[in-house]
Motif scaffolding. Structure first.
Motif, short mmCIF file in Angstrom:
data_model
loop_
_atom_site.label_atom_id
_atom_site.label_comp_id
_atom_site.label_asym_id
_atom_site.label_seq_id
_atom_site.Cartn_x
_atom_site.Cartn_y
_atom_site.Cartn_z
N LEU A 197 0.83 -1.20 0.00
CA LEU A 197 0.00 0.00 0.00
C LEU A 197 0.87 1.26 0.00
N ARG A 198 1.97 1.21 0.72
CA ARG A 198 2.89 2.35 0.71
C ARG A 198 3.44 2.56 -0.70
N TYR A 199 3.86 1.48 -1.33
CA TYR A 199 4.35 1.56 -2.72
C TYR A 199 3.28 2.15 -3.63
N ALA A 200 2.03 1.68 -3.48
CA ALA A 200 0.95 2.15 -4.34
C ALA A 200 0.67 3.63 -4.14
N ALA A 201 0.68 4.08 -2.89
CA ALA A 201 0.42 5.49 -2.61
C ALA A 201 1.54 6.37 -3.15
N LEU A 202 2.77 5.88 -3.07
CA LEU A 202 3.91 6.67 -3.56
C LEU A 202 3.90 6.78 -5.09
N ASP A 203 3.25 5.86 -5.76
CA ASP A 203 3.18 5.92 -7.22
C ASP A 203 2.45 7.17 -7.71
N VAL A 204 1.52 7.70 -6.91
CA VAL A 204 0.81 8.92 -7.32
C VAL A 204 1.27 10.15 -6.53
N GLU A 205 2.21 9.95 -5.62
CA GLU A 205 2.65 11.04 -4.74
C GLU A 205 3.21 12.22 -5.53
N LEU A 206 4.03 11.94 -6.53
CA LEU A 206 4.70 13.02 -7.27
C LEU A 206 4.29 13.07 -8.73
N LEU A 207 3.20 12.40 -9.07
CA LEU A 207 2.82 12.31 -10.48
C LEU A 207 2.44 13.68 -11.05
N VAL A 208 1.75 14.49 -10.29
CA VAL A 208 1.39 15.82 -10.79
C VAL A 208 2.63 16.71 -10.85
N ASP A 209 3.55 16.57 -9.88
CA ASP A 209 4.81 17.32 -9.93
C ASP A 209 5.58 16.95 -11.21
N LEU A 210 5.60 15.66 -11.51
CA LEU A 210 6.28 15.20 -12.72
C LEU A 210 5.60 15.75 -13.96
N ARG A 211 4.28 15.75 -13.95
CA ARG A 211 3.52 16.31 -15.09
C ARG A 211 3.90 17.77 -15.33
N ASP A 212 3.95 18.56 -14.25
CA ASP A 212 4.26 19.98 -14.39
C ASP A 212 5.66 20.20 -14.96
N ALA A 213 6.63 19.41 -14.48
CA ALA A 213 8.00 19.56 -14.96
C ALA A 213 8.11 19.15 -16.43
N LEU A 214 7.41 18.08 -16.80
CA LEU A 214 7.47 17.62 -18.19
C LEU A 214 6.76 18.60 -19.13
N GLU A 215 5.70 19.21 -18.66
CA GLU A 215 5.03 20.22 -19.49
C GLU A 215 5.99 21.36 -19.81
N LYS A 216 6.75 21.80 -18.80
CA LYS A 216 7.72 22.87 -19.03
C LYS A 216 8.80 22.43 -20.02
N GLU A 217 9.26 21.18 -19.87
CA GLU A 217 10.31 20.69 -20.77
C GLU A 217 9.80 20.56 -22.20
N LEU A 218 8.59 20.05 -22.36
CA LEU A 218 8.02 19.94 -23.70
C LEU A 218 7.82 21.32 -24.33
N ASP A 219 7.39 22.27 -23.52
CA ASP A 219 7.20 23.63 -24.03
C ASP A 219 8.55 24.23 -24.43
N ARG A 220 9.58 23.99 -23.63
CA ARG A 220 10.91 24.49 -23.96
C ARG A 220 11.40 23.94 -25.29
N GLN A 221 11.09 22.68 -25.55
CA GLN A 221 11.54 22.04 -26.79
C GLN A 221 10.62 22.32 -27.98
N GLY A 222 9.53 23.01 -27.74
CA GLY A 222 8.58 23.24 -28.83
C GLY A 222 7.73 22.04 -29.17
N LYS A 223 7.59 21.12 -28.22
CA LYS A 223 6.86 19.88 -28.48
C LYS A 223 5.55 19.76 -27.70
N LEU A 224 5.17 20.79 -26.97
CA LEU A 224 4.00 20.66 -26.12
C LEU A 224 2.74 20.41 -26.94
#
Length: 428
Positions: free
Chosen positions: A186-213
């Motif tokens: 259960l700890r493993y499962a909860a951690l799988d979504v713990e930073l998923l939105v943080d990861l989404r936000d960082a990847l959105e910035k990276e895709l935008d930087r590369q012109g791929k968003l």
């Protein structure tokens, strides 16, 4: 040259770090083990009352919703969800048992207007659909990583490379149908979504930087709007080792054993491979044993298999052996579309030349854009285009063909010039 082409050509890929939870920072850039969810392990939701509380909390939350599902692949029949994990700003994390609460449509409706953040969305969407959860908008962090050119796009690798945290990896392949679920799982499962939105936000910035968003948004829309895949026709033909089976009577044995195994697996709710292995099915088809004694001597039907089980398999074999020729399966029932590329040189040398040139063009363009070739344009799309190219292969005609084959606008814009040149150079 597009903005993304210019970016890819001028600068190497870099990763964008996301803001860590709380105020934790790493020493000298070393990844930080993520050991506990921020609010602790949430209790597993198993009752209608508990589910109603989660529905209300997530409806009142804000921003994207991290969503994940755990299946019991290799243990149970089918691909149903055995745990659903969610996290949203203002609602925290939730773990929902879809066995105890099989209808999660109210939860799906509560977050219907939000963007769902999933990792490898196409893997989880079928089992989420079964329990009433269907997103209208989504962000796939694995696909985003592919489009951004990351060499490793597993969730753990992405969280570590982008956000600087390490996730526990030990429970990804456990039997999630186990009840009660152990606390470490259960700890493993909860951690799988713990930073998923943080990861989404960082990847959105990276895709935008590369012109791929915009490319990513088109891909996400395509995933969200895709119809469920239809059932496979003749799924028994995908038995591992099927290439060894040449004769129609032997193919009939594979079919009967596969169908019998599937019925047993479904009735017992276990993985078909645990009922009878593919290798055993193929061995029986090649040997055509006359009785259970001969069957028991074959690999996969050894001494640990009981008499009733042997009789069950022998009965299936005997059914196949008794079929009239008119009811035997045809060899190599061709799938829709062009033949396998390995046969093109013999069947149509001109098409083989077109495919070779097109693949080289796509490969070169994908490398310049720091994209996997299969994400730049589907290999099946390229094969179909080269097998039956438009005549003459003008840019407009190639674009129209790509669109008809399901390519997205961003893909069409990028690959049409290269594919047009490849087709023209090979005399299409």
């Amino acid at each position: 040259m597009t903005d993304a082409q210019d970016t890819a050509a001028m600068s190497p890929l870099r990763t964008t770090g996301g803001a860590p939870p709380d105020d934790v920072t790493s020493d000298a850039g070393a990844p930080i083990p993520l050991l506990e969810p921020r609010e602790g392990i949430p209790p597993v939701v198993t009752t209608a009352g508990e589910l109603a509380q989660v529905v209300a909390a997530f409806a009142a939350g804000t921003g994207p919703v991290a969503v994940d599902a755990e299946r019991a692949s290799g243990y149970r029949y089918g691909q149903r969800a055995y745990l659903v994990q969610l996290r949203r700003e203002g609602a925290g994390s939730a773990l929902v048992d879809p066995v105890a609460c099989p209808d999660l449509s109210a939860l799906g409706e509560a977050i219907d207007g939000a963007e769902w953040v999933l990792h490898a969305a196409t893997q989880d969407l079928p089992c989420l659909r079964e329990i009433g959860m269907v997103p209208r908008r989504l962000f796939d962090t694995e696909l985003a990583g592919r489009l951004a050119g990351f060499p490793r796009v597993g969730l753990g690798a992405m969280v570590e490379g982008v956000l600087g945290y390490t996730l526990e990896k030990g429970h990804s392949a456990v039997d999630w149908s186990t009840r009660p679920l152990p606390e470490p799982w259960l700890r493993y499962a909860a951690l799988d979504v713990e930073l998923l939105v943080d990861l989404r936000d960082a990847l959105e910035k990276e895709l935008d930087r590369q012109g791929k968003l915009e490319w990513a948004l088109q891909e996400f829309d395509a995933i969200a709007s895709a119809e469920p895949a239809p059932p496979r026709k003749d799924p028994w033909r995908r038995t591992s080792g099927m290439h060894k089976v040449r004769r129609r009577r032997q193919m009939a044995v594979v079919r009967e054993l596969w169908l019998t195994r599937d019925q047993v697996a479904q009735r017992r709710d276990i993985s078909p491979g645990k009922v009878l292995g593919d290798a055993a099915i193929v061995e029986a088809a090649l040997a055509l044993p006359p009785n259970t004694h001969a069957l028991a001597a074959l690999p996969g039907f050894g001494h640990r298999m009981g008499r009733r089980q042997l009789e069950q398999w022998q009965t299936a074999i005997d059914r196949a052996k008794a079929l009239p020729d008119s009811e035997l399966p045809q060899p190599g029932a061709a799938a829709a579309g062009p033949p396998p590329p390995r046969s093109w040189a013999d069947k149509d040398p001109a098409a083989a030349a077109r495919l070779s040139a097109a693949r080289a063009a796509v490969s070169a363009l994908a490398e310049r854009l720091s994209l996997p070739q299969e994400n730049l344009v589907s290999p099946d799309t390229v094969r179909r285009l080269c097998w039956e190219p438009p005549v003459p292969p003008t840019p407009d005609a190639v674009s129209a063909t790509l669109s008809a084959l399901g390519a997205r606008p961003w893909q069409i814009e990028l690959v049409t010039p290269a594919l047009t040149r490849a087709l023209s150079a090979t005399g299409a």
